[in-house]
Design an enzyme around this catalytic site. Structure first.
Site, PDB file in Angstrom:
ATOM      1  N   ASP A 283      -1.107   8.988 -11.650  1.00 39.88           N
ATOM      2  CA  ASP A 283      -1.035   7.889 -12.627  1.00 39.88           C
ATOM      3  C   ASP A 283       0.409   7.554 -12.959  1.00 39.88           C
ATOM      4  O   ASP A 283       0.774   6.366 -13.094  1.00 39.88           O
ATOM      5  CB  ASP A 283      -1.799   8.270 -13.891  1.00 39.88           C
ATOM      6  CG  ASP A 283      -3.298   8.334 -13.661  1.00 39.88           C
ATOM      7  OD1 ASP A 283      -3.744   7.789 -12.629  1.00 39.88           O
ATOM      8  OD2 ASP A 283      -4.007   8.903 -14.512  1.00 39.88           O
TER       9      ASP A 283
ATOM     10  N   ASP B 186       0.854  -1.184   0.000  1.00 41.88           N
ATOM     11  CA  ASP B 186       0.000   0.000   0.000  1.00 41.88           C
ATOM     12  C   ASP B 186       0.894   1.239   0.000  1.00 41.88           C
ATOM     13  O   ASP B 186       1.747   1.400   0.876  1.00 41.88           O
ATOM     14  CB  ASP B 186      -0.913   0.000   1.234  1.00 41.88           C
ATOM     15  CG  ASP B 186      -1.965   1.087   1.136  1.00 41.88           C
ATOM     16  OD1 ASP B 186      -3.009   0.840   0.499  1.00 41.88           O
ATOM     17  OD2 ASP B 186      -1.734   2.186   1.694  1.00 41.88           O
TER      18      ASP B 186
ATOM     19  N   ASP C 143      -4.332   2.428  -4.944  1.00 44.23           N
ATOM     20  CA  ASP C 143      -2.891   2.438  -4.717  1.00 44.23           C
ATOM     21  C   ASP C 143      -2.435   1.183  -3.968  1.00 44.23           C
ATOM     22  O   ASP C 143      -1.393   1.179  -3.318  1.00 44.23           O
ATOM     23  CB  ASP C 143      -2.490   3.685  -3.940  1.00 44.23           C
ATOM     24  CG  ASP C 143      -3.161   3.742  -2.569  1.00 44.23           C
ATOM     25  OD1 ASP C 143      -4.202   3.076  -2.395  1.00 44.23           O
ATOM     26  OD2 ASP C 143      -2.643   4.446  -1.686  1.00 44.23           O
TER      27      ASP C 143
ATOM     28  N   ASN D 228      -2.263  12.784  -5.208  1.00 45.57           N
ATOM     29  CA  ASN D 228      -3.383  13.103  -6.094  1.00 45.57           C
ATOM     30  C   ASN D 228      -3.921  14.507  -5.816  1.00 45.57           C
ATOM     31  O   ASN D 228      -4.241  15.263  -6.751  1.00 45.57           O
ATOM     32  CB  ASN D 228      -4.506  12.075  -5.923  1.00 45.57           C
ATOM     33  CG  ASN D 228      -4.273  10.836  -6.776  1.00 45.57           C
ATOM     34  OD1 ASN D 228      -3.593  10.906  -7.798  1.00 45.57           O
ATOM     35  ND2 ASN D 228      -4.838   9.712  -6.352  1.00 45.57           N
TER      36      ASN D 228
ATOM     37  N   HIS E 223      -4.075  14.150 -10.610  1.00 47.88           N
ATOM     38  CA  HIS E 223      -4.275  12.733 -10.927  1.00 47.88           C
ATOM     39  C   HIS E 223      -3.295  12.244 -11.991  1.00 47.88           C
ATOM     40  O   HIS E 223      -2.940  11.061 -12.014  1.00 47.88           O
ATOM     41  CB  HIS E 223      -5.723  12.506 -11.395  1.00 47.88           C
ATOM     42  CG  HIS E 223      -6.719  12.656 -10.284  1.00 47.88           C
ATOM     43  ND1 HIS E 223      -6.897  11.693  -9.323  1.00 47.88           N
ATOM     44  CD2 HIS E 223      -7.581  13.675  -9.971  1.00 47.88           C
ATOM     45  CE1 HIS E 223      -7.837  12.092  -8.466  1.00 47.88           C
ATOM     46  NE2 HIS E 223      -8.269  13.307  -8.831  1.00 47.88           N
TER      47      HIS E 223
END
Length: 562
Positions: free
Chosen positions: A420, A403, A446, A411, A416
């Protein structure tokens, strides 16, 4: 001379001569030293025998102190060639010797103890004899040289006799057969003449075998001519079809060698291989899984399949060229008389575009569109298969729950698009750390999952250190800044939880839950950590807190996706 050296009888004679020379030299060499040693030993034994022969007389001479008798004994010994000097000694001081000085304290002297003539327990004197070592050694060498020469002469005579017999019984008949065999021409009915006295031995069988071989060769030549005529007729019938057809067509023999092919087939081959002429090459060499394809074609010939079989095959291509797929139809060409398969007819269509579309469709269904890792659905199936493999072999399967730390901040702050790019880079780094047969899965948002197989039953002793090294390598790889397209660098780290099957659960859900709990402990320890699941360290409070954290994280992820 050069031609003569290649004759069999010359090679045999040379081999025998060299062997004889080697045997003669070695045997003479070893025999010489052995004979020298034996002659020296015999001479020394002769000295000992001489001393024992006159032992009684010497004892009497010493007992009566008779100098005349003692001198005769000593002179009698001294005139012997194997004796250099002799001396007769008694205890009261009686001494007679043949040399210039006494033999007492001289090296190499043989001593015989003399006893009282009437009492064998009383010592009255000594008889000392000095062997003539020079004469003994010289005599032994002369005798050994003579014996060695006789042995060498006998060996040479035997070799000459053996060479003559071998020449008459073997090399001469073989030479005659060879000269006659060189005159044989294929297609002519010529037979070799049987040598005298060799009708029933190996040479006779050789002549019979050569005659049978020549006869069989002539028959084969005739059959080959007939087959070639039939093949020419067959080629004429199919030439027009071959040249005009849009599909690739070829014929392969029972060894999968390409007999003939039309231009369309060559165009397909040229797309994946750089060759000048495909005829005469093996068809299976142009495809992957060659052995499996060869077995498949043999099954077709033996009738294990129907007369026509269709299959899609992937061709081997040159480095840097795209994959090439073809759809092939294999049909048997039967011999009308024996109803056996003599060739296979192959029809080939280029289906690269269609196959690539199917591959892309399957890939998109099983992989995450952003990271190109396996998606959750395909990953779950792969993990179940991994567990089945570990259970069947009694081994260990490892699940790592990864994680990303503070990904929501990335973000929210960087956007975003930056998030990505981080996810893509994380997926790439995971693929670098793990093997090709390990499972790298984007589980969602994530969160990532890795599945590994350990071929080891000693979990605590062997597998655990390897797992720790992998987890440490993964943590270090992820704990590297990600460079964005605008040059900005984003700090990234991840918390990792590790669980093992079957140690931490017998179902996929239970193992994933254990890995999730271990990952939560890593979060609680300050992030950028890895932990292996340990039930003793998992309190109920930690478990409930982690569940609350997951609910909150899921809510934030859902909001981010919206």
């Amino acid at each position: 001379m050069r031609h003569f050296r290649h004759q069999l009888y010359f090679k045999v004679a040379l081999a025998i001569a060299l062997s004889v020379a080697l045997v003669a030299v070695l045997s003479s060499y070893f025999f010489y030293f052995e004979e020298v040693e034996r002659n020296e030993r015999v001479s020394r034994e002769h000295v000992s025998q001489l001393s024992r022969t006159i032992e009684k007389t010497a004892s009497i001479a010493v007992y009566v102190q008779d100098l005349v008798l003692a001198r005769e004994i000593i002179d009698g010994l001294a005139i012997n060639d194997v004796v250099s000097e002799a001396e007769l000694i008694s205890e009261p001081g009686f001494s007679v010797y043949s040399g210039a000085q006494s033999l007492i304290d001289r090296q190499g002297v043989a001593t015989l103890i003399l006893y009282h003539p009437f009492s064998e327990n009383v010592v009255i004197g000594q008889l000392k004899i000095l062997p003539n070592e020079v004469f003994i050694h010289h005599n032994a060498k002369d005798s050994a040289v003579n014996q060695a020469w006789m042995l060498a002469l006998l060996t040479v005579v035997t070799a000459v006799l053996v060479s003559f017999i071998v020449h008459k019984t073997l090399t001469s008949p073989l030479n005659m057969i060879t000269n006659r065999f060189e005159e044989v021409k294929p297609g002519e009915d010529i037979k070799l003449t049987m040598p005298r006295f060799h009708q029933k031995d190996e040479i006779g069988r050789l002549v019979k075998g050569i005659n049978a071989l020549v006869s069989s060769l002539n028959n084969s030549i005739g059959s080959e001519r007939n087959l070639r005529e039939k093949t020419e007729i067959l080629e004429k019938k199919f030439r027009l079809i071959f040249e005009q057809a849009s599909a690739g067509i070829c014929l392969i023999d029972n060894d999968n060698i390409l007999v003939t092919a039309n231009p369309a087939f060559e165009r397909i081959i040229y797309k994946s291989h750089s060759i000048e002429d495909a005829i005469g090459l093996r068809l299976t060499d142009w495809f992957y899984n060659q052995q499996q394809l060869e077995s498949f074609l043999n099954d077709i010939r033996l009738g294990h399949h129907s007369d026509t079989v269709a299959v899609d095959l992937k061709m081997e291509t040159l480095s840097g060229t795209p994959d090439c797929w073809v759809h092939c139809l294999f049909s048997k060409v039967l011999d009308e008389a024996q109803q056996t398969c003599v060739m296979l007819e192959v029809l080939m269509y280029d289906v690269t575009e269609r196959t690539q579309r199917e591959i892309n469709t399957r890939f998109e269904a099983d992989h995450d569109a952003l990271t190109h890792l396996k998606n959750r659905r395909a990953g779950s199936r792969a993990l179940l298969a991994l567990f089945d493999r570990a259970e069947a072999n009694g081994k260990v399967a490892v699940i790592m729950n990864i994680d990303l730390d503070n990904f929501k901040t990335i973000n929210d702050v960087d956007g975003h698009e930056a998030g990505d790019m981080v996810l893509i880079e994380v997926g790439r780094r995971m693929m670098v750390v793990f093997r090709n047969d390990d499972l790298c899965i984007r589980w969602g948002g994530d969160e990532f999952v890795v599945g590994c197989y350990f071929d080891n039953t000693h979990f605590e002793e062997r597998s655990l250190p390897v797992i720790q090294r992998l987890a440490s390598a993964l943590r270090d790889a992820l704990n590297q800044d990600v460079l964005l397209s605008d040059g900005e660098q984003i700090k990234v780290s991840a918390s990792i939880g590790i669980a093992m099957y079957p140690q931490h659960g017998d179902q996929l859900e239970s193992v994933l839950s254990a890995a999730d709990k271990a990952m939560y402990v890593s979060k609680q320890q300050g992030q950028n950590q890895y932990n292996i699941f340990d039930p003793k360290l998992m309190s109920e409070a930690e478990i409930h807190s982690k569940d609350d954290l997951k609910v909150q994280s899921q809510t934030q992820t859902d909001s981010k996706n919206e």
